[in-house]
Design a protein around this motif. Structure first.
Motif, PDB file in Angstrom:
ATOM      1  N   TYR A 289       8.747  70.494 -32.080  1.00 33.15           N
ATOM      2  CA  TYR A 289       9.756  69.500 -31.738  1.00 33.15           C
ATOM      3  C   TYR A 289      10.526  69.064 -32.972  1.00 33.15           C
ATOM      4  O   TYR A 289       9.936  68.738 -33.999  1.00 33.15           O
ATOM      5  CB  TYR A 289       9.111  68.268 -31.113  1.00 33.15           C
ATOM      6  CG  TYR A 289       8.436  68.516 -29.798  1.00 33.15           C
ATOM      7  CD1 TYR A 289       7.088  68.854 -29.733  1.00 33.15           C
ATOM      8  CD2 TYR A 289       9.139  68.408 -28.596  1.00 33.15           C
ATOM      9  CE1 TYR A 289       6.465  69.091 -28.524  1.00 33.15           C
ATOM     10  CE2 TYR A 289       8.521  68.628 -27.381  1.00 33.15           C
ATOM     11  CZ  TYR A 289       7.182  68.972 -27.358  1.00 33.15           C
ATOM     12  OH  TYR A 289       6.565  69.197 -26.157  1.00 33.15           O
ATOM     13  N   CYS A 290      11.825  69.005 -32.835  1.00 32.40           N
ATOM     14  CA  CYS A 290      12.696  68.429 -33.847  1.00 32.40           C
ATOM     15  C   CYS A 290      12.741  66.914 -33.632  1.00 32.40           C
ATOM     16  O   CYS A 290      12.725  66.442 -32.483  1.00 32.40           O
ATOM     17  CB  CYS A 290      14.077  69.041 -33.691  1.00 32.40           C
ATOM     18  SG  CYS A 290      15.323  68.475 -34.852  1.00 32.40           S
ATOM     19  N   ALA A 291      12.806  66.161 -34.720  1.00 38.67           N
ATOM     20  CA  ALA A 291      12.766  64.712 -34.616  1.00 38.67           C
ATOM     21  C   ALA A 291      13.750  64.066 -35.581  1.00 38.67           C
ATOM     22  O   ALA A 291      13.917  64.544 -36.706  1.00 38.67           O
ATOM     23  CB  ALA A 291      11.356  64.208 -34.913  1.00 38.67           C
ATOM     24  N   ALA A 292      14.368  63.005 -35.135  1.00 43.95           N
ATOM     25  CA  ALA A 292      15.269  62.212 -35.978  1.00 43.95           C
ATOM     26  C   ALA A 292      14.728  60.789 -36.072  1.00 43.95           C
ATOM     27  O   ALA A 292      14.323  60.211 -35.059  1.00 43.95           O
ATOM     28  CB  ALA A 292      16.675  62.201 -35.407  1.00 43.95           C
ATOM     29  N   SER A 293      14.735  60.254 -37.269  1.00 49.09           N
ATOM     30  CA  SER A 293      14.170  58.921 -37.477  1.00 49.09           C
ATOM     31  C   SER A 293      14.977  58.149 -38.511  1.00 49.09           C
ATOM     32  O   SER A 293      15.522  58.718 -39.444  1.00 49.09           O
ATOM     33  CB  SER A 293      12.723  59.054 -37.940  1.00 49.09           C
ATOM     34  OG  SER A 293      12.196  57.787 -38.291  1.00 49.09           O
ATOM     35  N   GLY A 294      15.000  56.831 -38.323  1.00 47.64           N
ATOM     36  CA  GLY A 294      15.602  55.970 -39.331  1.00 47.64           C
ATOM     37  C   GLY A 294      14.599  55.561 -40.392  1.00 47.64           C
ATOM     38  O   GLY A 294      14.941  54.854 -41.337  1.00 47.64           O
ATOM     39  N   ILE A 295      13.370  56.009 -40.217  1.00 44.91           N
ATOM     40  CA  ILE A 295      12.281  55.639 -41.122  1.00 44.91           C
ATOM     41  C   ILE A 295      11.807  56.885 -41.868  1.00 44.91           C
ATOM     42  O   ILE A 295      11.589  57.935 -41.276  1.00 44.91           O
ATOM     43  CB  ILE A 295      11.115  55.028 -40.329  1.00 44.91           C
ATOM     44  CG1 ILE A 295      11.576  53.771 -39.587  1.00 44.91           C
ATOM     45  CG2 ILE A 295       9.933  54.710 -41.241  1.00 44.91           C
ATOM     46  CD1 ILE A 295      10.544  53.232 -38.621  1.00 44.91           C
ATOM     47  N   TRP A 296      11.595  56.747 -43.140  1.00 44.79           N
ATOM     48  CA  TRP A 296      11.063  57.829 -43.956  1.00 44.79           C
ATOM     49  C   TRP A 296       9.587  58.017 -43.637  1.00 44.79           C
ATOM     50  O   TRP A 296       8.830  57.060 -43.585  1.00 44.79           O
ATOM     51  CB  TRP A 296      11.267  57.499 -45.422  1.00 44.79           C
ATOM     52  CG  TRP A 296      10.695  58.464 -46.426  1.00 44.79           C
ATOM     53  CD1 TRP A 296       9.835  58.169 -47.433  1.00 44.79           C
ATOM     54  CD2 TRP A 296      10.956  59.860 -46.529  1.00 44.79           C
ATOM     55  NE1 TRP A 296       9.543  59.296 -48.153  1.00 44.79           N
ATOM     56  CE2 TRP A 296      10.218  60.346 -47.632  1.00 44.79           C
ATOM     57  CE3 TRP A 296      11.746  60.765 -45.799  1.00 44.79           C
ATOM     58  CZ2 TRP A 296      10.258  61.686 -48.025  1.00 44.79           C
ATOM     59  CZ3 TRP A 296      11.779  62.091 -46.198  1.00 44.79           C
ATOM     60  CH2 TRP A 296      11.040  62.544 -47.291  1.00 44.79           C
ATOM     61  N   ARG A 297       9.177  59.231 -43.391  1.00 36.47           N
ATOM     62  CA  ARG A 297       7.804  59.587 -43.054  1.00 36.47           C
ATOM     63  C   ARG A 297       7.302  58.789 -41.845  1.00 36.47           C
ATOM     64  O   ARG A 297       6.310  58.059 -41.938  1.00 36.47           O
ATOM     65  CB  ARG A 297       6.883  59.394 -44.257  1.00 36.47           C
ATOM     66  CG  ARG A 297       7.350  60.140 -45.485  1.00 36.47           C
ATOM     67  CD  ARG A 297       6.356  60.091 -46.619  1.00 36.47           C
ATOM     68  NE  ARG A 297       5.163  60.860 -46.303  1.00 36.47           N
ATOM     69  CZ  ARG A 297       4.321  61.328 -47.209  1.00 36.47           C
ATOM     70  NH1 ARG A 297       4.562  61.134 -48.490  1.00 36.47           N
ATOM     71  NH2 ARG A 297       3.246  61.981 -46.849  1.00 36.47           N
ATOM     72  N   PRO A 298       7.974  58.939 -40.711  1.00 37.42           N
ATOM     73  CA  PRO A 298       7.605  58.145 -39.551  1.00 37.42           C
ATOM     74  C   PRO A 298       6.329  58.628 -38.880  1.00 37.42           C
ATOM     75  O   PRO A 298       5.981  59.808 -38.933  1.00 37.42           O
ATOM     76  CB  PRO A 298       8.796  58.352 -38.616  1.00 37.42           C
ATOM     77  CG  PRO A 298       9.239  59.745 -38.922  1.00 37.42           C
ATOM     78  CD  PRO A 298       9.041  59.896 -40.410  1.00 37.42           C
ATOM     79  N   ALA A 299       5.651  57.698 -38.247  1.00 38.34           N
ATOM     80  CA  ALA A 299       4.616  58.072 -37.305  1.00 38.34           C
ATOM     81  C   ALA A 299       5.293  58.593 -36.046  1.00 38.34           C
ATOM     82  O   ALA A 299       6.488  58.370 -35.834  1.00 38.34           O
ATOM     83  CB  ALA A 299       3.744  56.866 -36.978  1.00 38.34           C
TER      84      ALA A 299
END
Length: 122
Positions: free
Chosen positions: A95-105
């Motif tokens: 899965y590809c993932a986008a996050s506003g947090i660095w190193r997200p859970a």
């Protein structure tokens, strides 16, 4: 809103290579940290690797270090995951993932792709 579409999965023999791609829609792609996760049957979704907004820094799970490499092209709204020296234990939906947090859970990921199957035969 960001939509993510993965491609490049498939069936490969152990020791082989695949290159996953993730195309993102929207004009804010470069504002997100991007990453890859994977989920094997009956197991939790696990982190594989991530990349900063500029692409200058990457980090990986120990199980894939030295074999997988993340890169991104912000001009093309795309993130890549070339995978070398594949092992049967790498078999999973990626899965590809986008996050506003660095190193997200996993729970902190803002957007997910639909996933692409990678199967490594022994």
């Amino acid at each position: 809103q960001v939509q993510l579409v993965e491609s490049g999965g498939g069936l490969v023999q152990a020791g082989g290579s695949l290159r996953l791609s993730c195309a993102a829609s929207g004009r804010t792609f470069s504002s997100y940290f991007m990453g890859w996760f994977r989920q094997a049957p009956g197991k939790e979704r696990d982190f594989v690797g991530g990349i900063t907004r500029s692409g200058g820094t990457t980090y990986y799970a120990d199980s894939v270090k030295g074999r997988f490499t993340i890169s991104r092209d912000n001009a093309k709204n795309t993130v890549f995951l070339p995978m070398d020296s594949l092992k049967p234990e790498d078999t999973a939906v990626y899965y590809c993932a986008a996050s506003g947090i660095w190193r997200p859970a996993t729970s902190q990921v803002a957007y997910w792709g639909q996933g692409t199957q990678v199967t490594v035969s022994s």
